[in-house]
Design a protein around this motif. Sequence first.
Motif, PDB file in Angstrom:
ATOM      1  N   ARG A 136       0.911  -1.126   0.007  1.00 43.85           N
ATOM      2  CA  ARG A 136      -0.153  -0.110   0.126  1.00 43.85           C
ATOM      3  C   ARG A 136       0.684   1.411   0.101  1.00 43.85           C
ATOM      4  NH1 ARG A 136      -1.724   4.028   3.244  1.00 43.85           N
ATOM      5  NH2 ARG A 136      -4.061   4.464   3.345  1.00 43.85           N
ATOM      6  N   HIS A 193      -8.065   8.804  -1.527  1.00 38.61           N
ATOM      7  CA  HIS A 193      -9.362   8.137  -0.722  1.00 38.61           C
ATOM      8  C   HIS A 193      -9.872   6.803  -0.861  1.00 38.61           C
ATOM      9  CE1 HIS A 193     -11.589  10.110  -4.059  1.00 38.61           C
ATOM     10  NE2 HIS A 193     -12.244   9.027  -3.741  1.00 38.61           N
ATOM     11  N   GLU A 194      -9.191   6.242  -2.013  1.00 43.04           N
ATOM     12  CA  GLU A 194      -9.943   5.078  -2.218  1.00 43.04           C
ATOM     13  C   GLU A 194      -8.856   3.789  -1.943  1.00 43.04           C
ATOM     14  OE1 GLU A 194     -11.127   4.934  -6.480  1.00 43.04           O
ATOM     15  OE2 GLU A 194     -12.384   6.643  -6.237  1.00 43.04           O
ATOM     16  N   ASP A 222      -7.395   2.359   0.594  1.00 45.68           N
ATOM     17  CA  ASP A 222      -7.599   1.141   1.418  1.00 45.68           C
ATOM     18  C   ASP A 222      -8.910   0.179   0.869  1.00 45.68           C
ATOM     19  OD1 ASP A 222      -5.754   2.036   3.353  1.00 45.68           O
ATOM     20  OD2 ASP A 222      -7.386   3.418   4.360  1.00 45.68           O
ATOM     21  N   ASN A 223      -9.699   0.879  -0.077  1.00 41.78           N
ATOM     22  CA  ASN A 223     -10.742  -0.138  -0.510  1.00 41.78           C
ATOM     23  C   ASN A 223      -9.979  -0.846  -1.569  1.00 41.78           C
ATOM     24  OD1 ASN A 223     -12.898   0.828   1.199  1.00 41.78           O
ATOM     25  ND2 ASN A 223     -13.510   2.377  -0.229  1.00 41.78           N
ATOM     26  N   ALA A 263      -8.165  -3.714   0.149  1.00 40.98           N
ATOM     27  CA  ALA A 263      -9.096  -4.666   0.698  1.00 40.98           C
ATOM     28  C   ALA A 263      -9.793  -5.587  -0.445  1.00 40.98           C
ATOM     29  CB  ALA A 263     -10.279  -3.953   1.230  1.00 40.98           C
ATOM     30  N   SER A 264      -9.935  -4.682  -1.518  1.00 38.39           N
ATOM     31  CA  SER A 264     -10.543  -5.561  -2.798  1.00 38.39           C
ATOM     32  C   SER A 264      -9.556  -6.810  -3.257  1.00 38.39           C
ATOM     33  CB  SER A 264     -10.634  -4.696  -3.928  1.00 38.39           C
ATOM     34  OG  SER A 264     -11.173  -5.621  -5.032  1.00 38.39           O
ATOM     35  N   HIS A 287      -9.487  -9.441  -0.689  1.00 36.71           N
ATOM     36  CA  HIS A 287     -10.593 -10.166  -0.661  1.00 36.71           C
ATOM     37  C   HIS A 287     -10.357 -11.227  -1.757  1.00 36.71           C
ATOM     38  CE1 HIS A 287     -14.804 -11.575  -0.596  1.00 36.71           C
ATOM     39  NE2 HIS A 287     -14.744 -11.437  -2.087  1.00 36.71           N
TER      40      HIS A 287
END
Length: 266
Positions: free
Chosen positions: A108, A190-191, A193-194, A197-198, A201
């Motif tokens: 990240r 702002h995206e 972490d998402n 996470a994707s 997953h």
Amino acid sequence: MSYEFLQTRQDGPIEYLALNRPEVRNAFNEQAIAELSAWAADARERANRHLIRVVVVSGAGKAFCAGADVAWMSKTIDYTEEENLRDATAMSQMFSSIDALPLPVVGRVHGAALGGGAGLAAVCDIVVADERAIFGFTEVKLGILPAVISPFTLGKIGRSAARELFLTGARFSATRAKQIGLVHAVVPAHELDNAVASYVHELLEAGPEAVAAAKALIAQVSSRSIEEARPITTAAIAARRVSPEGQEGLRAFLEKRKPSWSSDGP
């Protein structure tokens, strides 16, 4: 384990590792390198015991990793060649230990990933970067060279990009890093972490032993011809098909259900 320059947190099968020297933009020194090597050894052991399945690597504060710490660099001015060899070997072994972990490592990246920081990104299997992140193999600007990180970065960016970026030491954008293969996804801050996470997953939906075997397979066959790789690849798939995990995955597919390792349950 406790560390001075690392933060670790485990959330189920996910290990979160953060470089924690924000006052120097998470730059490497001898202790940080030693702690990363110790962490990697511990992570390997826990992965082999199926306690963790994915690692997410980040940097505390305003940067991912700015390379070598200035205070550490000032000490090396007076090092002998043998002392420099010792330090370089420790860093190389640290990168190798992360690179060879038997589970996926997701980077990240925000702020700067320079020198050894770009090398750390290179040993991550998947890298997600803030669109404003800056990368660079900047060592030649200091009269040295990106030697230790070169085996890992060349495997990502290839010889052509390396000839430009190693030789100029120029900094480059996250978009360029994606174009040359150092980064896999570029998103607004702002995206970030998402997006991470994707990927996590998706990785958790795959068989953990299969993921480890696939990672090892890449290292085994990447420098071989098709003929040289054939005994390795055919033996690998045959072994996976008859393994308990392979049998479970194939049966789950045929029975139209989730496999036992899925985060959504069997």
